[in-house]
Design a protein around this motif. Sequence first.
Motif, PDB file in Angstrom:
ATOM      1  N   LEU A 423       0.815  -1.209   0.000  1.00  0.00           N
ATOM      2  CA  LEU A 423       0.000   0.000   0.000  1.00  0.00           C
ATOM      3  C   LEU A 423       0.854   1.267   0.000  1.00  0.00           C
ATOM      4  CD1 LEU A 423      -2.820  -1.122   2.440  1.00  0.00           C
ATOM      5  CD2 LEU A 423      -3.201  -0.168   0.161  1.00  0.00           C
ATOM      6  N   SER A 424       2.031   1.201   0.617  1.00  0.00           N
ATOM      7  CA  SER A 424       2.953   2.340   0.631  1.00  0.00           C
ATOM      8  C   SER A 424       4.334   1.844   0.233  1.00  0.00           C
ATOM      9  CB  SER A 424       2.985   2.972   2.029  1.00  0.00           C
ATOM     10  OG  SER A 424       1.710   3.439   2.408  1.00  0.00           O
ATOM     11  N   PRO A 425       4.534   1.495  -1.040  1.00  0.00           N
ATOM     12  CA  PRO A 425       5.797   0.883  -1.467  1.00  0.00           C
ATOM     13  C   PRO A 425       6.957   1.872  -1.426  1.00  0.00           C
ATOM     14  CG  PRO A 425       4.428   1.378  -3.362  1.00  0.00           C
ATOM     15  CD  PRO A 425       3.591   1.669  -2.155  1.00  0.00           C
ATOM     16  N   PRO A 426       8.142   1.378  -1.100  1.00  0.00           N
ATOM     17  CA  PRO A 426       9.337   2.236  -1.164  1.00  0.00           C
ATOM     18  C   PRO A 426       9.557   2.711  -2.603  1.00  0.00           C
ATOM     19  CG  PRO A 426       9.777   0.190   0.049  1.00  0.00           C
ATOM     20  CD  PRO A 426       8.440   0.032  -0.609  1.00  0.00           C
ATOM     21  N   ALA A 427      10.232   3.787  -2.745  1.00  0.00           N
ATOM     22  CA  ALA A 427      10.501   4.346  -4.073  1.00  0.00           C
ATOM     23  C   ALA A 427      11.211   3.332  -4.957  1.00  0.00           C
ATOM     24  CB  ALA A 427      11.355   5.610  -3.940  1.00  0.00           C
ATOM     25  N   GLY A 428      10.718   3.193  -6.174  1.00  0.00           N
ATOM     26  CA  GLY A 428      11.344   2.299  -7.136  1.00  0.00           C
ATOM     27  C   GLY A 428      10.848   0.865  -7.092  1.00  0.00           C
ATOM     28  N   LYS A 429       9.979   0.542  -6.142  1.00  0.00           N
ATOM     29  CA  LYS A 429       9.462  -0.816  -6.036  1.00  0.00           C
ATOM     30  C   LYS A 429       8.240  -0.982  -6.945  1.00  0.00           C
ATOM     31  CE  LYS A 429      12.335  -2.528  -3.006  1.00  0.00           C
ATOM     32  NZ  LYS A 429      13.220  -3.665  -3.332  1.00  0.00           N
ATOM     33  N   ALA A 430       8.224  -2.077  -7.706  1.00  0.00           N
ATOM     34  CA  ALA A 430       7.143  -2.304  -8.671  1.00  0.00           C
ATOM     35  C   ALA A 430       5.894  -2.866  -8.005  1.00  0.00           C
ATOM     36  CB  ALA A 430       7.620  -3.244  -9.769  1.00  0.00           C
ATOM     37  N   LYS A 431       6.071  -3.586  -6.892  1.00  0.00           N
ATOM     38  CA  LYS A 431       4.927  -4.223  -6.251  1.00  0.00           C
ATOM     39  C   LYS A 431       4.152  -3.193  -5.436  1.00  0.00           C
ATOM     40  CE  LYS A 431       6.951  -8.845  -6.008  1.00  0.00           C
ATOM     41  NZ  LYS A 431       7.366  -9.973  -5.124  1.00  0.00           N
ATOM     42  N   ALA A 432       2.935  -2.885  -5.903  1.00  0.00           N
ATOM     43  CA  ALA A 432       2.101  -1.890  -5.234  1.00  0.00           C
ATOM     44  C   ALA A 432       0.643  -2.254  -5.443  1.00  0.00           C
ATOM     45  CB  ALA A 432       2.396  -0.493  -5.779  1.00  0.00           C
ATOM     46  N   ILE A 433      -0.203  -1.787  -4.535  1.00  0.00           N
ATOM     47  CA  ILE A 433      -1.626  -2.102  -4.641  1.00  0.00           C
ATOM     48  C   ILE A 433      -2.456  -0.912  -4.189  1.00  0.00           C
ATOM     49  CG2 ILE A 433      -1.923  -3.069  -2.298  1.00  0.00           C
ATOM     50  CD1 ILE A 433      -3.612  -5.313  -3.630  1.00  0.00           C
ATOM     51  N   GLU A 434      -3.579  -0.723  -4.820  1.00  0.00           N
ATOM     52  CA  GLU A 434      -4.563   0.267  -4.404  1.00  0.00           C
ATOM     53  C   GLU A 434      -5.836  -0.486  -3.997  1.00  0.00           C
ATOM     54  OE1 GLU A 434      -5.163   2.865  -7.692  1.00  0.00           O
ATOM     55  OE2 GLU A 434      -3.106   3.651  -7.667  1.00  0.00           O
ATOM     56  N   ILE A 435      -6.432  -0.097  -2.875  1.00  0.00           N
ATOM     57  CA  ILE A 435      -7.605  -0.796  -2.349  1.00  0.00           C
ATOM     58  C   ILE A 435      -8.772   0.170  -2.266  1.00  0.00           C
ATOM     59  CG2 ILE A 435      -8.556  -2.024  -0.360  1.00  0.00           C
ATOM     60  CD1 ILE A 435      -5.767  -2.976   0.319  1.00  0.00           C
ATOM     61  N   TYR A 436      -9.908  -0.242  -2.820  1.00  0.00           N
ATOM     62  CA  TYR A 436     -11.136   0.543  -2.767  1.00  0.00           C
ATOM     63  C   TYR A 436     -12.264  -0.382  -2.292  1.00  0.00           C
ATOM     64  CZ  TYR A 436      -8.254   3.439  -5.812  1.00  0.00           C
ATOM     65  OH  TYR A 436      -7.225   4.172  -6.338  1.00  0.00           O
ATOM     66  N   LEU A 437     -12.942   0.016  -1.227  1.00  0.00           N
ATOM     67  CA  LEU A 437     -13.930  -0.853  -0.579  1.00  0.00           C
ATOM     68  C   LEU A 437     -15.283  -0.158  -0.539  1.00  0.00           C
ATOM     69  CD1 LEU A 437     -11.617  -1.863   2.411  1.00  0.00           C
ATOM     70  CD2 LEU A 437     -11.992  -3.154   0.295  1.00  0.00           C
ATOM     71  N   HIS A 438     -16.326  -0.875  -0.971  1.00  0.00           N
ATOM     72  CA  HIS A 438     -17.633  -0.243  -1.151  1.00  0.00           C
ATOM     73  C   HIS A 438     -18.752  -1.028  -0.461  1.00  0.00           C
ATOM     74  CE1 HIS A 438     -15.669   2.275  -4.137  1.00  0.00           C
ATOM     75  NE2 HIS A 438     -15.239   1.182  -4.749  1.00  0.00           N
ATOM     76  N   PHE A 439     -19.693  -0.280   0.102  1.00  0.00           N
ATOM     77  CA  PHE A 439     -20.915  -0.874   0.658  1.00  0.00           C
ATOM     78  C   PHE A 439     -21.887  -1.077  -0.489  1.00  0.00           C
ATOM     79  CE2 PHE A 439     -25.185   0.049   2.661  1.00  0.00           C
ATOM     80  CZ  PHE A 439     -25.345  -1.228   3.193  1.00  0.00           C
ATOM     81  N   GLN A 440     -21.972  -2.310  -0.953  1.00  0.00           N
ATOM     82  CA  GLN A 440     -22.776  -2.601  -2.140  1.00  0.00           C
ATOM     83  C   GLN A 440     -23.043  -4.096  -2.225  1.00  0.00           C
ATOM     84  OE1 GLN A 440     -23.792  -0.254  -5.010  1.00  0.00           O
ATOM     85  NE2 GLN A 440     -25.171  -2.006  -4.873  1.00  0.00           N
ATOM     86  N   THR A 441     -24.303  -4.476  -2.398  1.00  0.00           N
ATOM     87  CA  THR A 441     -24.669  -5.871  -2.602  1.00  0.00           C
ATOM     88  C   THR A 441     -24.580  -6.209  -4.084  1.00  0.00           C
ATOM     89  OG1 THR A 441     -26.179  -5.785  -0.723  1.00  0.00           O
ATOM     90  CG2 THR A 441     -26.454  -7.606  -2.261  1.00  0.00           C
ATOM     91  N   VAL A 442     -23.955  -7.334  -4.397  1.00  0.00           N
ATOM     92  CA  VAL A 442     -23.804  -7.759  -5.787  1.00  0.00           C
ATOM     93  C   VAL A 442     -24.787  -8.894  -6.053  1.00  0.00           C
ATOM     94  CG1 VAL A 442     -22.215  -8.695  -7.513  1.00  0.00           C
ATOM     95  CG2 VAL A 442     -21.371  -7.120  -5.760  1.00  0.00           C
ATOM     96  N   ASN A 443     -25.790  -8.632  -6.895  1.00  0.00           N
ATOM     97  CA  ASN A 443     -26.758  -9.672  -7.253  1.00  0.00           C
ATOM     98  C   ASN A 443     -27.320  -9.394  -8.639  1.00  0.00           C
ATOM     99  OD1 ASN A 443     -28.853  -7.704  -6.937  1.00  0.00           O
ATOM    100  ND2 ASN A 443     -28.906  -8.126  -4.733  1.00  0.00           N
ATOM    101  N   ASN A 444     -28.179 -10.286  -9.093  1.00  0.00           N
ATOM    102  CA  ASN A 444     -28.716 -10.187 -10.454  1.00  0.00           C
ATOM    103  C   ASN A 444     -29.731  -9.059 -10.628  1.00  0.00           C
ATOM    104  OD1 ASN A 444     -27.394 -12.318 -11.917  1.00  0.00           O
ATOM    105  ND2 ASN A 444     -28.523 -13.776 -10.644  1.00  0.00           N
TER     106      ASN A 444
END
Length: 609
Positions: A423-444
């Motif tokens: 989530l807070s990678p050191p400078a120059g590191k390729a491994k990074a992730i962004e996380i987005y979390l939502h209140f939402q029901t997934v259905n048809n």
Amino acid sequence: MNICNVCQKLTTTKCSRCHKTYYCSKGCQIKDWKIHKKSCGKNEVAVSNIASGSLFSEITETLADMTIQENWNVPDFGKEYATKYPQENDQIKFLNDARSSFKALQFVEKFLNNNIVKISDPKNLEKRWGELSENLTKFLTSPRKYGDIFTKKTKNPYVGDKGRGALSFSNMPKVRLSLDQGKTHVAVGFVDLDLLLRAKMIRNIHSAAQPQPNKFIGYEGSVYAVAKTNVIKEMMIGKAPIRSIIEVWFSTVWTMETLKHFETAVNVVLQYGNAPNNKPPNPMKNEIHPKVRSLISHWRESIEAPKSRQEAHKLWVETFNSEDGTLSIIANLNEPRDRVQVARHILTGEFPLMDDQQEKNLIASITMFNCNDGISPHSTSEFMFQMMPMDAILPKYKRKETSFLSALYNYLEDGTTKACTWLSPPAGKAKAIEIYLHFQTVNNDNPELLTSIRRLNPWTISWSNICDYFYARDFHKLLRACSANDTVHVMTSMNWITEVFGAHIMEYERNQRREMFMEAQKMISMTGDFMDPSGYFRHTKIITHPYNIGDIGATMIVQDDWQDYFFKGQNLNVGDFSFIPYCQTHKTHTLLNIIFTFNKNINIQTGFE
């Protein structure tokens, strides 16, 4: 979670006559009686008819030959606990009573010889099949064979409580996810961030051509899960101490230092934008629904006057179910030290244990004991053991050198540290992730949301155990609507055995049961020696209800039938369909991992372990 049939409040109280409909109070039951009386009692008649079937006729002979006792050598964990906590008389008595109950389970033959113990009892039927209904009666009283599917099983919505349901953490172990660099993972019903603890980030031919952060997009129908996990995410980004992150995630009791870092993260989340009320959220934007904002704002207000450690212990115990199978974890541990520590965790909910802290430095968890709008975490006797992948934890340690709770803490510390770095990678590191979390029901019922998920071009989608809440055809329709061309789906079924006749050992003839039980014991012993070489747990003569062992053998017989039913009529590529190894810490011992894609040209074995 169960909800009142009238006012939708969370409740554990059922109608005492039909044992099916839930009410939070006598007043709500009276209001509903005019409608409910038309169906109340029908189940009693239907269930009683089952007893007349030849398969379910109850044995009337004496049980003189059912006194063969396995010598399980149940440890005296109450006495062991008393040596460290001699003043806790109620807790010691509770543990001693639990030990007496376990000793009664040693009469294995009594359980295996008896013929479907009181199958006409609605409680036993509901426990086995998860419901009482006319459709179930018709299924059980009609001609059938092992492997037949109860296709008319009632399917309740996986979110039917308007978001008030609350799990403090996931209640089952997950597969190890391989995240291809630059790709998007969608987590439906995520509960928490446990998927990241075991995950690894890899670069291969499928990875994005140019280095870019991975995306982790979560959708969840629980206000609590979205609120708490967003706060934990910000604690990770803000480089809060790993121990503080673990306390907020898992513990009933926090240190004052943890409270400080929690407050900082809460203020950050409350600066998120507002998610729309009546349409899907922006998948890659930090925004929160008004209900989520209300809960987090309530937490911020509660920081000024937190409850005490003693109050936390009391509130934890109030929701504790004395019949909960988690107590058997204590008895099955080989080291007295581990039995005492695990008993302490089960009785207090502390993790890590706070015995080394000054009392004035400790407070009750804000997230667990200060909620609004009817939200009540830990209302179902949940324990963090249930989510731990023991096959990934136990082989790394020697039990004489590392306590069981320390092994769990080390696993959480390593995984959380890795997620913080992503989530807070050191400078120059390729491994990074962004996380987005939502209140939402997934259905048809929400095609606009499904389209927005498909447009994310997800490389993988995890579904927790949401497949248990859909009929197979409807579930595949949902997945196809979310899928991009290459999407791989991963899920775990907890309740599949409630759809298959023959998935319970007591549905077989008496002369088959003992052999099935013994074969299951052998298999558990072999896998246990492999995943637990240091011997933290016993893997023979396991202290548990014999059905938990026997059902392992029964489910092996009918697994393929349920697989055929689940995938019937679907043109897809199945990557894995396998049992999670038996483990004393799991809530359910017959978990099925399911991995597949609708693209038959993809090798999906590379993405999961």
